[in-house]
Design a protein around this motif. Sequence first.
Motif, PDB file in Angstrom:
ATOM      1  N   LEU A  28     -13.995   1.342  -0.445  1.00  0.00           N
ATOM      2  CA  LEU A  28     -12.939   0.395  -0.095  1.00  0.00           C
ATOM      3  C   LEU A  28     -12.303  -0.276  -1.321  1.00  0.00           C
ATOM      4  O   LEU A  28     -11.298  -0.968  -1.190  1.00  0.00           O
ATOM      5  N   ASN A  29     -12.874  -0.080  -2.502  1.00  0.00           N
ATOM      6  CA  ASN A  29     -12.413  -0.786  -3.699  1.00  0.00           C
ATOM      7  C   ASN A  29     -10.947  -0.560  -4.006  1.00  0.00           C
ATOM      8  O   ASN A  29     -10.217  -1.492  -4.327  1.00  0.00           O
ATOM      9  N   TYR A  30     -10.497   0.674  -3.945  1.00  0.00           N
ATOM     10  CA  TYR A  30      -9.115   0.988  -4.309  1.00  0.00           C
ATOM     11  C   TYR A  30      -8.136   0.329  -3.337  1.00  0.00           C
ATOM     12  O   TYR A  30      -7.160  -0.290  -3.752  1.00  0.00           O
ATOM     13  N   ALA A  31      -8.432   0.420  -2.047  1.00  0.00           N
ATOM     14  CA  ALA A  31      -7.575  -0.224  -1.049  1.00  0.00           C
ATOM     15  C   ALA A  31      -7.597  -1.739  -1.234  1.00  0.00           C
ATOM     16  O   ALA A  31      -6.559  -2.398  -1.106  1.00  0.00           O
ATOM     17  N   PHE A  32      -8.741  -2.290  -1.551  1.00  0.00           N
ATOM     18  CA  PHE A  32      -8.853  -3.733  -1.788  1.00  0.00           C
ATOM     19  C   PHE A  32      -7.958  -4.160  -2.950  1.00  0.00           C
ATOM     20  O   PHE A  32      -7.224  -5.148  -2.844  1.00  0.00           O
ATOM     21  N   LEU A  88       3.250  -1.709   0.186  1.00  0.00           N
ATOM     22  CA  LEU A  88       2.187  -1.363  -0.755  1.00  0.00           C
ATOM     23  C   LEU A  88       0.823  -1.724  -0.175  1.00  0.00           C
ATOM     24  O   LEU A  88      -0.137  -0.959  -0.314  1.00  0.00           O
ATOM     25  N   ALA A  89       0.721  -2.865   0.471  1.00  0.00           N
ATOM     26  CA  ALA A  89      -0.550  -3.249   1.104  1.00  0.00           C
ATOM     27  C   ALA A  89      -0.962  -2.221   2.153  1.00  0.00           C
ATOM     28  O   ALA A  89      -2.144  -1.907   2.295  1.00  0.00           O
ATOM     29  N   ALA A 137      -1.594   2.127 -12.592  1.00  0.00           N
ATOM     30  CA  ALA A 137      -2.718   2.826 -11.960  1.00  0.00           C
ATOM     31  C   ALA A 137      -2.340   3.294 -10.555  1.00  0.00           C
ATOM     32  O   ALA A 137      -2.690   4.407 -10.144  1.00  0.00           O
ATOM     33  N   PHE A 138      -1.602   2.478  -9.817  1.00  0.00           N
ATOM     34  CA  PHE A 138      -1.162   2.868  -8.478  1.00  0.00           C
ATOM     35  C   PHE A 138      -0.119   3.978  -8.531  1.00  0.00           C
ATOM     36  O   PHE A 138      -0.064   4.815  -7.633  1.00  0.00           O
ATOM     37  N   VAL A 139       0.705   3.996  -9.562  1.00  0.00           N
ATOM     38  CA  VAL A 139       1.677   5.090  -9.718  1.00  0.00           C
ATOM     39  C   VAL A 139       0.934   6.412  -9.824  1.00  0.00           C
ATOM     40  O   VAL A 139       1.277   7.390  -9.154  1.00  0.00           O
ATOM     41  N   PHE A 140      -0.107   6.451 -10.649  1.00  0.00           N
ATOM     42  CA  PHE A 140      -0.842   7.700 -10.843  1.00  0.00           C
ATOM     43  C   PHE A 140      -1.855   7.980  -9.743  1.00  0.00           C
ATOM     44  O   PHE A 140      -2.111   9.134  -9.419  1.00  0.00           O
ATOM     45  N   GLY A 141      -2.413   6.925  -9.133  1.00  0.00           N
ATOM     46  CA  GLY A 141      -3.439   7.109  -8.115  1.00  0.00           C
ATOM     47  C   GLY A 141      -2.917   7.280  -6.706  1.00  0.00           C
ATOM     48  O   GLY A 141      -3.636   7.740  -5.830  1.00  0.00           O
ATOM     49  N   GLY A 142      -1.674   6.878  -6.455  1.00  0.00           N
ATOM     50  CA  GLY A 142      -1.132   6.969  -5.103  1.00  0.00           C
ATOM     51  C   GLY A 142      -1.770   5.952  -4.183  1.00  0.00           C
ATOM     52  O   GLY A 142      -2.331   4.954  -4.617  1.00  0.00           O
ATOM     53  N   GLY A 143      -1.688   6.215  -2.906  1.00  0.00           N
ATOM     54  CA  GLY A 143      -2.177   5.274  -1.902  1.00  0.00           C
ATOM     55  C   GLY A 143      -3.680   5.211  -1.773  1.00  0.00           C
ATOM     56  O   GLY A 143      -4.229   4.219  -1.342  1.00  0.00           O
ATOM     57  N   GLY A 144      -4.343   6.278  -2.106  1.00  0.00           N
ATOM     58  CA  GLY A 144      -5.793   6.302  -1.980  1.00  0.00           C
ATOM     59  C   GLY A 144      -6.257   6.727  -0.600  1.00  0.00           C
ATOM     60  O   GLY A 144      -5.471   7.069   0.278  1.00  0.00           O
ATOM     61  N   ARG A 145      -7.566   6.697  -0.434  1.00  0.00           N
ATOM     62  CA  ARG A 145      -8.204   7.169   0.796  1.00  0.00           C
ATOM     63  C   ARG A 145      -7.753   6.395   2.028  1.00  0.00           C
ATOM     64  O   ARG A 145      -7.528   6.969   3.082  1.00  0.00           O
ATOM     65  N   TYR A 146      -7.633   5.085   1.907  1.00  0.00           N
ATOM     66  CA  TYR A 146      -7.268   4.250   3.048  1.00  0.00           C
ATOM     67  C   TYR A 146      -5.829   3.770   2.885  1.00  0.00           C
ATOM     68  O   TYR A 146      -5.572   2.654   2.446  1.00  0.00           O
ATOM     69  N   SER A 147      -4.894   4.626   3.226  1.00  0.00           N
ATOM     70  CA  SER A 147      -3.469   4.308   3.107  1.00  0.00           C
ATOM     71  C   SER A 147      -2.693   5.062   4.175  1.00  0.00           C
ATOM     72  O   SER A 147      -3.150   6.084   4.690  1.00  0.00           O
ATOM     73  N   LEU A 148      -1.507   4.553   4.484  1.00  0.00           N
ATOM     74  CA  LEU A 148      -0.644   5.269   5.422  1.00  0.00           C
ATOM     75  C   LEU A 148      -0.121   6.561   4.803  1.00  0.00           C
ATOM     76  O   LEU A 148       0.116   7.532   5.528  1.00  0.00           O
TER      77      LEU A 148
END
Length: 156
Positions: A28-32, A88-89, A137-148
Amino acid sequence: MIDEAGTIDKSRLIIPGLAGLYQRVAPLNYAFLRIMFALIFLPAGIDKMFWGGATRIAVGNVAKLSLKPELAWAWTVAGLEFFGAILLALGLFTRPLAFAFAVELVVIAFGIMSARGFFYIGGGMEVALLLEALAIAFVFGGGGRYSLDRLIGREF
């Protein structure tokens, strides 16, 4: 600490009893971080959208930067900080929004905050640069596991 299988090496923990908690919370860290980043900008976006903040920054910071037309730039920032923070959230359109925030933060850091100095009581250039690092970091990482973005199966 975390091996290739995603399990935590209890022998390396000072308090091994926390391994289960770490194991459950780590995904959950990335989404947090993404949500907390968005929540930093949302109050400013609400102020700019609904309480006259866009007009204040148009005659203040935007005018000092000599960006024309001032009001259009101010409303662009207001829209990014309000709608962009919400999206973004949620992790929707994460990369382009993070890029837009990165651009805004460069302007804030070097166009506005640099005049105050690197360390300034109440937040100086260092705060803008920290948020800049997160945006990149979000530009390169994208939305992550818990994202729309992940849910719909499409990312930029």
